[in-house]
Design an enzyme around this catalytic site. Structure first.
Site, PDB file in Angstrom:
ATOM      1  CG  MET A 100      -0.388   0.189   2.538  1.00 25.08           C
ATOM      2  SD  MET A 100      -1.682   0.236   3.822  1.00 25.08           S
ATOM      3  CE  MET A 100      -2.758   1.533   3.240  1.00 25.08           C
ATOM      4  CB  CYS A 101       1.209   3.992   1.187  1.00 26.73           C
ATOM      5  SG  CYS A 101       1.631   5.708   1.518  1.00 26.73           S
ATOM      6  CB  ALA A 102       5.436   4.950  -0.918  1.00 27.93           C
ATOM      7  CE1 TYR A 121      -0.254   9.605   0.447  1.00 25.89           C
ATOM      8  CE2 TYR A 121       1.037  10.852  -1.153  1.00 25.89           C
ATOM      9  CZ  TYR A 121       0.299  10.794   0.027  1.00 25.89           C
ATOM     10  OH  TYR A 121       0.122  11.928   0.768  1.00 25.89           O
ATOM     11  CB  SER A 147      -4.628  -0.244   0.006  1.00 28.36           C
ATOM     12  OG  SER A 147      -5.643   0.614   0.493  1.00 28.36           O
TER      13      SER A 147
END
Length: 190
Positions: A100-102, A121, A147
């Site tokens: 998720m994210c980065a 992200y 995500s």
């Protein structure tokens, strides 16, 4: 019993990491925080003691590996050959890989995003050349789950529980998830 490894690198996003671990454990899914070292400090100066250390790769039978975000954490995961080998081993074994994210930048380095839908992200579609970027909160493409960022950690954690055959509804109920989002403006209604 289903086992999950959440990889923890210096600069990890604490909210994402601990939310994922907490939700999985509440769902009675065995979940280890596997660090690049025994103690790891996150992006907001919170230090955690990991359950295990990644050496040389995951040496247990995990059904899923999860990469939390945090820019520095993702960069450190991407730069660690143990992580890249682990991801490739998980893919060859047809296991779940989540990020998720980065952290999808790590998936790209391991060549896991080719012809896959993913999310990350904001504006990471400009940083990641492979795969098909989506703006959904959670994207599932086969055994690849991704995500968006810190605020999506709960949705991501619950999705992981369901994918692994757990009961996220009972976890959501115990965590007061269903009533927490009945809002109108700044006033919260019970």
């Amino acid at each position: 019993m289903t086992k999950v490894a959440v990889l923890v690198a210096p600069g990890f996003e604490e909210g994402e990491t601990l939310t994922i671990v907490d939700i999985l454990r509440r769902a009675s899914i065995e979940c280890d925080m596997v660090g690049l070292s025994e103690e790891v400090t996150g992006g907001h100066d919170i230090t955690v003691r990991c359950d295990k250390v990644l050496y040389p790769t995951l040496n247990e039978d995990y059904e899923m590996v999860v990469l939390p975000g945090g820019y520095d954490g993702a960069v450190n995961l991407r730069g660690d050959e143990r992580v890249i080998v682990t991801l490739k081993e998980m893919q060859r074994a047809d296991k779940y890989i989540a990020a998720m994210c980065a952290a999808p930048i790590v998936l790209e380095r391991a060549n896991l995003l080719e012809n896959k839908d993913y999310t990350a992200y904001v504006d990471y579609d400009k940083k990641i050349a492979s795969g098909h970027y989506k703006e959904d909160i959670v994207v599932v493409d086969g055994k690849l789950i991704t995500s968006r960022g810190p605020a999506t950690a709960y949705a991501f954690g619950y999705a992981l529980v369901d994918i692994l055959g757990g009961d996220s509804a009972s976890v959501k109920d115990r965590m007061v998830y269903f009533n927490s989002f009945d809002r109108k403006g700044d006033k919260v209604y019970a």
